[in-house]
Scaffold this motif. Structure first.
Motif, short mmCIF file in Angstrom:
data_model
loop_
_atom_site.label_atom_id
_atom_site.label_comp_id
_atom_site.label_asym_id
_atom_site.label_seq_id
_atom_site.Cartn_x
_atom_site.Cartn_y
_atom_site.Cartn_z
N PHE A 189 0.65 -1.23 -0.16
CA PHE A 189 -0.20 -0.26 -0.39
C PHE A 189 1.36 1.57 0.37
CE2 PHE A 189 -2.85 -3.29 1.71
CZ PHE A 189 -4.10 -2.63 1.35
N SER A 190 0.75 2.32 -0.90
CA SER A 190 1.74 3.64 -0.88
C SER A 190 1.17 4.39 -0.64
CB SER A 190 2.46 3.81 -2.23
OG SER A 190 3.10 4.77 -2.32
N ALA A 191 0.99 5.11 0.11
CA ALA A 191 -0.20 6.68 0.67
C ALA A 191 0.91 7.91 0.31
CB ALA A 191 -0.39 6.25 1.93
N HIS A 192 0.10 8.89 0.01
CA HIS A 192 1.03 10.00 -0.38
C HIS A 192 1.32 10.55 1.08
CE1 HIS A 192 2.24 14.13 -1.60
NE2 HIS A 192 1.84 13.68 -2.55
N SER A 193 2.63 10.75 0.88
CA SER A 193 3.93 10.91 2.12
C SER A 193 2.60 12.55 3.05
CB SER A 193 5.06 10.84 2.40
OG SER A 193 5.88 11.19 3.45
N LEU A 194 3.10 13.22 3.87
CA LEU A 194 2.91 13.84 4.63
C LEU A 194 3.80 14.47 5.39
CD1 LEU A 194 0.21 15.83 4.22
CD2 LEU A 194 -0.46 14.56 7.07
N PRO A 195 4.59 15.69 5.29
CA PRO A 195 4.97 16.08 7.03
C PRO A 195 4.53 15.71 8.26
CG PRO A 195 5.21 18.29 5.13
CD PRO A 195 3.60 17.08 4.67
N GLN A 196 5.71 15.26 8.79
CA GLN A 196 5.63 14.23 9.91
C GLN A 196 4.80 15.43 10.89
OE1 GLN A 196 5.93 11.35 11.23
NE2 GLN A 196 4.73 12.02 13.36
N SER A 197 5.14 16.82 10.93
CA SER A 197 4.69 17.80 11.78
C SER A 197 3.12 17.79 11.52
CB SER A 197 5.25 19.00 11.49
OG SER A 197 5.30 19.43 10.27
N CYS A 228 3.76 2.29 2.94
CA CYS A 228 4.73 3.40 3.14
C CYS A 228 4.49 4.35 2.22
CB CYS A 228 5.88 2.28 2.11
SG CYS A 228 5.45 1.69 0.54
N PHE A 229 5.22 5.41 2.09
CA PHE A 229 4.70 7.02 1.38
C PHE A 229 5.38 7.25 0.62
CE2 PHE A 229 3.57 5.50 5.56
CZ PHE A 229 2.20 5.91 5.60
N GLN A 230 4.75 7.70 -1.02
CA GLN A 230 5.72 8.31 -1.46
C GLN A 230 5.20 9.73 -1.80
OE1 GLN A 230 2.44 6.04 -4.61
NE2 GLN A 230 3.10 7.56 -5.31
N SER A 231 6.49 10.27 -2.65
CA SER A 231 6.15 11.30 -3.00
C SER A 231 6.15 12.86 -2.20
CB SER A 231 4.59 12.45 -3.40
OG SER A 231 4.27 10.80 -4.45
N LYS A 232 7.45 12.58 -1.71
CA LYS A 232 8.10 13.42 -0.19
C LYS A 232 8.29 14.46 -1.72
CE LYS A 232 12.04 14.58 2.53
NZ LYS A 232 12.96 14.10 3.07
N ALA A 233 8.23 15.87 -1.03
CA ALA A 233 8.39 16.82 -1.88
C ALA A 233 8.94 18.03 -1.16
CB ALA A 233 6.93 17.49 -1.86
N SER A 234 9.47 18.09 0.19
CA SER A 234 9.91 18.88 0.45
C SER A 234 11.48 18.39 1.52
CB SER A 234 10.14 19.88 1.80
OG SER A 234 9.25 19.72 2.99
N LYS A 235 12.17 19.29 2.46
CA LYS A 235 13.43 18.51 2.98
C LYS A 235 13.51 17.85 4.43
CE LYS A 235 17.21 20.32 0.60
NZ LYS A 235 17.06 21.44 -0.08
N VAL A 236 12.14 18.48 5.19
CA VAL A 236 11.74 18.43 6.03
C VAL A 236 10.98 16.65 6.54
CG1 VAL A 236 11.26 20.26 6.95
CG2 VAL A 236 8.85 18.52 6.46
N LYS A 237 11.00 16.23 7.24
CA LYS A 237 10.69 14.94 8.12
C LYS A 237 9.51 14.60 7.76
CE LYS A 237 11.16 11.00 11.86
NZ LYS A 237 10.61 10.37 10.42
N TRP A 238 9.11 13.64 6.63
CA TRP A 238 7.63 12.85 6.06
C TRP A 238 7.56 11.65 6.71
CZ3 TRP A 238 4.68 15.26 1.37
CH2 TRP A 238 4.89 16.77 1.32
N LEU A 239 6.33 11.56 6.51
CA LEU A 239 5.88 9.86 6.99
C LEU A 239 7.11 9.11 6.31
CD1 LEU A 239 1.84 9.75 6.61
CD2 LEU A 239 4.06 10.08 8.85
N GLU A 240 7.18 7.72 7.12
CA GLU A 240 8.29 6.47 6.43
C GLU A 240 7.28 4.90 7.10
OE1 GLU A 240 11.44 7.76 8.60
OE2 GLU A 240 12.27 9.26 6.94
N PRO A 241 7.94 4.13 6.10
CA PRO A 241 8.97 4.33 4.82
C PRO A 241 8.72 4.68 4.09
CG PRO A 241 8.26 2.33 5.68
CD PRO A 241 7.29 3.02 6.74
#
Ligand SMILES: C=CC1=C(C)c2cc3[nH]c(cc4nc(cc5[nH]c(cc1n2)c(C)c5CCC(=O)O)C(CCC(=O)O)=C4C)c(C)c3C=C
Ligand SMILES: [Fe+2]
Ligand SMILES: [Fe+2]
Length: 318
Positions: A189-197, A228-241
């Motif tokens: 399952f691959s969800a769009h990622s989101l910043p952890q904040s 897992c999570f795809q498409s991180k779009a900035s340098k901060v911590k996003w959802l993982e793996p």
């Protein structure tokens, strides 16, 4: 004045030509609901620098999927399908957050038809302030500025709706059946990622995604699966793996059959057509994975349209 109800489908949008990539990205990177870069008054300038750098690469991705995002046509088809199910009392409209038709375009069209009642239906199944939150804020800003007196009914999540789950599970089961031995398949399952904040500040997105996965697997039955999570779009911590690291790890561990299940969107777009079908497929091949299949997006799947119709009927009645 019309006694019809408008179905206003809220969606992110996407560039409808290669020239539209830059303005699309500018709209996205100047939206402080999705990303805050520096103080508000500086954001347009910083956004321009980021977009000038990012646009050539993103333009190349869109070129590889046919020169545009298909999201407008796919969303309009979902609207027409939904209108057909609900009957003459309803008229469908689309409001894209970062492209045309915009929220202003959509509300102007609704007003021209003399419609007073609007069901604002967000097409993001899982609530996040980055997605549905941003579209709803935009709608409320436009309503306020136009001093418009529509009656608005909101539908802002459906991650656990039985028909949404059933439609997704059917895609997974059909995907599994395309392998010679469905029991020897790793479901990813691959969800769009989101910043952890966002999550740390109370955004329910991750909990909604996890619940969708749990409910879908209840219907699919015993099978090896992970999220897992795809498409991180900035340098901060996003959802993982990340999806990419997960595919590489599975390849190294000797897994040969992968079924990718994109979550977070209900239609095809760059993250399915480019990121999974082209980029991750190459990555998988390079890491020894022999069969790499993606489940079909819901698009205008009849069971999914039934889900949307049920959401509208039950919300309008309540
Ligand atoms: C900058 C931060 C971003 C956040 C946070 C984010 C969250 C988020 N996005 C989607 C769905 C989609 N995003 C799409 C494209 C896209 N998203 C971002 C940035 C963030 N997204 C960018 C910069 C882009 C453009 C492409 C790129 O540069 O990588 C799309 C594709 C639209 C299309 O072209 O068809 C979708 C869909 C969700 C669900 C989400 C959080 C939950
Ligand atoms: Fe995004
Ligand atoms: Fe993205």
């Amino acid at each position: 004045m019309s006694d019809k109800t408008a179905l206003l489908l809220l969606q992110m949008g996407g560039p409808d030509s290669l020239d539209a990539v830059h303005p699309f990205l500018m709209n996205l990177f100047t939206d402080r609901d999705i990303i805050k870069i520096g103080p508000a008054f500086l954001q347009p300038f910083i956004a321009r620098r980021i977009v000038n750098k990012r646009a050539p690469e993103v333009t190349e991705f869109y070129r590889q999927i046919g020169g545009k995002s298909p999201i407008r046509e796919l969303t309009e088809a979902q609207g027409s399908g939904l209108q057909a199910l609900l009957g003459d009392r309803f008229r469908s409209f689309v409001a894209m957050r970062y492209s045309r038709p915009s929220t202003i375009d959509a509300l102007a069209a609704i007003k021209r038809e003399g419609i007073k009642r609007v069901v604002a239906l967000s097409l993001y199944p899982h609530y996040s302030r980055a997605t549905t939150g941003s579209s709803v804020n935009e709608l409320q800003r436009v309503l306020k500025e136009a001093n418009a007196d529509f009656e608005i009914i909101y539908i802002d999540r459906f991650y656990n709706h039985p028909l949404y789950i059933k439609a997704l599970a059917a895609k997974v089961i059909r995907g599994l059946q395309s392998f010679p031995d469905p029991k020897d398949v790793q479901i990813v399952f691959s969800a769009h990622s989101l910043p952890q904040s966002f999550i740390d500040e109370g955004d329910p997105y991750l909990a909604h995604i996890q619940e969708t996965v749990r409910l879908v697997m209840e219907q699919v039955g015993e099978a090896s699966h992970l999220l897992c999570f795809q498409s991180k779009a900035s340098k901060v911590k996003w959802l993982e793996p990340s999806t990419e690291a997960t595919i590489q790890r599975l390849g190294r561990e000797g897994k040969e059959n992968l079924l990718m299940v994109p979550l977070s969107f209900v239609s095809d777009h760059i993250e399915t057509l480019y990121e999974i079908d082209i980029q991750y497929a190459e990555e998988a091949k390079a890491h020894g994975i022999k069969r790499f299949v993606r489940t079909e997006s819901l698009n205008s799947d009849p069971m999914f349209l039934d889900c949307l119709a049920d959401l509208v009927r039950t919300t309008v009645k309540a």
